[in-house]
Design a protein around this motif. Structure first.
Motif, PDB file in Angstrom:
ATOM      1  N   UNK A 142       0.853  -1.201   0.000  1.00  0.00           N
ATOM      2  CA  UNK A 142       0.000   0.000   0.000  1.00  0.00           C
ATOM      3  C   UNK A 142       0.886   1.248   0.000  1.00  0.00           C
ATOM      4  N   UNK A 143       0.500   2.305  -0.696  1.00  0.00           N
ATOM      5  CA  UNK A 143       1.292   3.551  -0.686  1.00  0.00           C
ATOM      6  C   UNK A 143       1.101   4.299   0.646  1.00  0.00           C
ATOM      7  N   UNK A 144       2.180   4.900   1.126  1.00  0.00           N
ATOM      8  CA  UNK A 144       2.136   5.704   2.356  1.00  0.00           C
ATOM      9  C   UNK A 144       2.743   7.076   2.044  1.00  0.00           C
ATOM     10  N   UNK A 145       1.920   8.103   1.810  1.00  0.00           N
ATOM     11  CA  UNK A 145       2.441   9.434   1.470  1.00  0.00           C
ATOM     12  C   UNK A 145       3.193  10.047   2.652  1.00  0.00           C
ATOM     13  N   UNK A 146       4.210  10.856   2.351  1.00  0.00           N
ATOM     14  CA  UNK A 146       4.944  11.559   3.408  1.00  0.00           C
ATOM     15  C   UNK A 146       4.014  12.526   4.133  1.00  0.00           C
ATOM     16  N   UNK A 147       4.173  12.590   5.440  1.00  0.00           N
ATOM     17  CA  UNK A 147       3.364  13.506   6.237  1.00  0.00           C
ATOM     18  C   UNK A 147       1.998  12.972   6.570  1.00  0.00           C
ATOM     19  N   UNK A 157       1.584 -12.842  13.434  1.00  0.00           N
ATOM     20  CA  UNK A 157       2.463 -13.464  12.446  1.00  0.00           C
ATOM     21  C   UNK A 157       2.071 -13.137  11.004  1.00  0.00           C
ATOM     22  N   UNK A 158       1.479 -11.953  10.826  1.00  0.00           N
ATOM     23  CA  UNK A 158       1.174 -11.432   9.495  1.00  0.00           C
ATOM     24  C   UNK A 158       1.821 -10.054   9.356  1.00  0.00           C
ATOM     25  N   UNK A 159       1.837  -9.523   8.136  1.00  0.00           N
ATOM     26  CA  UNK A 159       2.506  -8.242   7.907  1.00  0.00           C
ATOM     27  C   UNK A 159       1.719  -7.392   6.923  1.00  0.00           C
ATOM     28  N   UNK A 160       1.743  -6.066   7.144  1.00  0.00           N
ATOM     29  CA  UNK A 160       1.209  -5.083   6.212  1.00  0.00           C
ATOM     30  C   UNK A 160       2.379  -4.325   5.596  1.00  0.00           C
ATOM     31  N   UNK A 161       2.417  -4.255   4.264  1.00  0.00           N
ATOM     32  CA  UNK A 161       3.531  -3.633   3.541  1.00  0.00           C
ATOM     33  C   UNK A 161       3.120  -2.250   3.035  1.00  0.00           C
ATOM     34  N   UNK A 162       4.076  -1.293   3.132  1.00  0.00           N
ATOM     35  CA  UNK A 162       3.834   0.081   2.696  1.00  0.00           C
ATOM     36  C   UNK A 162       5.025   0.572   1.870  1.00  0.00           C
ATOM     37  N   UNK A 163       4.722   1.346   0.829  1.00  0.00           N
ATOM     38  CA  UNK A 163       5.780   1.950   0.008  1.00  0.00           C
ATOM     39  C   UNK A 163       5.807   3.463   0.233  1.00  0.00           C
ATOM     40  N   UNK A 164       7.012   4.002   0.372  1.00  0.00           N
ATOM     41  CA  UNK A 164       7.204   5.442   0.587  1.00  0.00           C
ATOM     42  C   UNK A 164       8.161   5.946  -0.488  1.00  0.00           C
ATOM     43  N   UNK A 165       7.773   6.992  -1.187  1.00  0.00           N
ATOM     44  CA  UNK A 165       8.603   7.569  -2.239  1.00  0.00           C
ATOM     45  C   UNK A 165       9.160   8.904  -1.787  1.00  0.00           C
ATOM     46  N   UNK A 166      10.485   9.081  -1.919  1.00  0.00           N
ATOM     47  CA  UNK A 166      11.117  10.332  -1.489  1.00  0.00           C
ATOM     48  C   UNK A 166      11.961  10.887  -2.629  1.00  0.00           C
ATOM     49  N   UNK A 167      12.102  12.208  -2.643  1.00  0.00           N
ATOM     50  CA  UNK A 167      12.882  12.899  -3.668  1.00  0.00           C
ATOM     51  C   UNK A 167      14.326  13.058  -3.201  1.00  0.00           C
ATOM     52  N   UNK A 168      15.172  13.594  -4.096  1.00  0.00           N
ATOM     53  CA  UNK A 168      16.572  13.843  -3.755  1.00  0.00           C
ATOM     54  C   UNK A 168      16.670  14.814  -2.579  1.00  0.00           C
ATOM     55  N   UNK A 169      15.899  15.868  -2.631  1.00  0.00           N
ATOM     56  CA  UNK A 169      15.925  16.868  -1.557  1.00  0.00           C
ATOM     57  C   UNK A 169      15.471  16.268  -0.238  1.00  0.00           C
ATOM     58  N   UNK A 170      14.424  15.485  -0.269  1.00  0.00           N
ATOM     59  CA  UNK A 170      13.934  14.851   0.959  1.00  0.00           C
ATOM     60  C   UNK A 170      14.935  13.823   1.487  1.00  0.00           C
ATOM     61  N   UNK A 171      15.616  13.135   0.577  1.00  0.00           N
ATOM     62  CA  UNK A 171      16.623  12.167   1.011  1.00  0.00           C
ATOM     63  C   UNK A 171      17.778  12.868   1.705  1.00  0.00           C
ATOM     64  N   UNK A 172      18.209  14.054   1.188  1.00  0.00           N
ATOM     65  CA  UNK A 172      19.287  14.798   1.838  1.00  0.00           C
ATOM     66  C   UNK A 172      18.854  15.354   3.186  1.00  0.00           C
ATOM     67  N   UNK A 173      17.608  15.760   3.288  1.00  0.00           N
ATOM     68  CA  UNK A 173      17.118  16.336   4.542  1.00  0.00           C
ATOM     69  C   UNK A 173      16.950  15.279   5.620  1.00  0.00           C
TER      70      UNK A 173
END
Length: 409
Positions: A142-147, A157-173
């Motif tokens: 499932x997508x997880x938006x920043x903020x 014994x189960x898991x929920x998966x989330x994807x987070x997308x970050x930019x170059x600027x956010x990665x540096x910060x």
């Protein structure tokens, strides 16, 4: 450099096998970083896990060997001891194993839950079936938006998966992913590397810990070394000795494997780590750009903790020396008290032998003898006096009869 080998307790065709070098077992070099060792272990543990190799004794033995090797190389102290002196320096009997709750039966799960409730630290691992599904790309992400945050309930014994997308600027910060549970549910926060075939391999794992009235777990990728505190090590030390617990309190303060994330999409998961029930949680992903002050405060406080750990390590040697002297003085103090008490007791016994028991006996006997003698003498004296003082009485046979000789009888 040849690896250390020692004799194993297992037998194969009547001959003892040699225990293999942990580096050789995991297929890593002696200069490998912690993350490389952890990644190699998880791949091999997944390959030889008993759930995937039922009724295969060779796979079971390999799984145990892989786990044993990882337990040595994942602990900095044990790894250093092994590198310097081999298996003899490593206390293999005290190696901690991580339990896969999904592979335990109902009875064993109940016992594990009971021990955990009593405060016995029990490490658990992610279910092999979950790791296999992730590795084969069979999980729903499932997508997880920043903020933003998401609140869910995950089964045990189960898991929920989330994807987070970050930019170059956010990665540096810097980037932070946090999970918390208001009902104190037990869970794990997981981070996965993306494989070339599209699958996911487990790279990082954080166990939830009680923080006030909630349980939390977090991963911090801030561009500088950040640390985690493993409470299990201190729990084991506390069970053995309170002093050891104090001096080992910061031993579990170890650097995280990853300090920063590159721009792109990253996958996290929340794993239900409860024994019997599902876990309620709230997950959120944050960019650390607005938190520059908090970042500096974290860097400063962790530097102070590292300094304090080194200071306490030196203090322990001084404390142990003074404690040994104090124990010696305390022991001598108790010995001197006992010695003085025994001397005084012996002195009192000697006094008693002279002034109490014998004196009473001799005095009473002498008094009785003297009194009886005096009574006897007094009686004789009184008898003599009474005999002298009494007027003599004539007895009938001493009567003086007058006889007239002129008259004939």
């Amino acid at each position: 450099m040849p690896g250390h080998r020692s004799k194993s307790e297992k037998h194969d065709d009547g001959e003892k096998q040699l225990r293999r070098d942990p580096y050789e077992v995991l297929g890593v070099s002696r200069n490998s970083m912690d993350q490389e060792i952890k990644t190699a272990y998880r791949k091999m543990a997944l390959k030889y896990h008993p759930d995937k190799n039922a009724n295969d004794p060779k796979a079971a033995d390999m799984f145990k060997e892989v786990t044993f090797s990882y337990n040595i190389l994942s602990d900095p102290d044990k790894r250093r001891q092994y590198d310097s002196a081999g298996f003899e320096a490593v206390e293999s009997d005290n190696q901690e194993l991580e339990l896969d709750l999904s592979s335990l039966g109902a009875v064993n799960t109940m016992f594990a839950a009971l021990f955990s409730k009593l405060g016995v630290p029990i490490k658990t691992t992610v279910s092999a079936s979950i790791l296999e599904e992730a590795l084969n790309g069979l999980v729903t992400i499932r997508p997880l938006p920043l903020g933003h945050y998401v609140s869910k309930r995950v089964e045990k014994q189960c898991a929920h998966f989330y994807s987070v997308t970050i930019t170059e600027e956010e990665a540096r910060a810097g980037f932070v992913c946090r999970v918390q549970s208001s009902d104190k549910s037990k869970f794990k926060l997981l981070y996965f590397d993306q494989e070339d075939n599209g699958g996911l391999s487990l790279a990082l794992q954080e166990d939830s810990a009680k923080t006030g009235k909630i349980t939390t777990a977090g991963m911090y990728f801030l561009g500088f070394p950040v640390y985690r505190l493993d409470q299990t090590m201190n729990s084991i030390a506390a069970a053995k000795d309170p002093d050891t617990s104090f001096f080992r309190k910061l031993d579990g303060f170890q650097p995280c494997e990853l300090n920063e994330l590159k721009a792109g999409t990253h996958v996290f998961a929340v794993y239900g780590d409860n024994f019997f029930k599902s876990a309620n949680y709230t997950i959120e992903a944050l960019c650390a750009a607005p938190l520059s002050e908090e970042k500096e405060n974290l860097r400063s406080i962790e530097a102070q903790i590292l300094s304090k750990r080194a200071e306490v390590s030196k203090f322990e040697a001084e404390y142990r020396e003074v404690l040994a002297q104090f124990s010696e003085m305390t022991s001598r103090y108790a010995h001197e008290i006992q010695s003085i008490d025994e001397l005084l007791k012996h002195r009192n016994e000697i006094h008693a032998s002279y002034t109490i028991t014998p004196f009473k006996r001799s005095t009473s006997k002498s008094r009785s003898k003297s009194s009886s003698k005096e009574n006897k003498e007094d009686g004789q004296t009184r008898e003599k006096r009474s005999t002298r003082d009494r007027p003599k009485k004539k007895k009938w046979y001493n009567l003086h009869l007058r006889v007239d000789k002129r008259k004939a009888c």
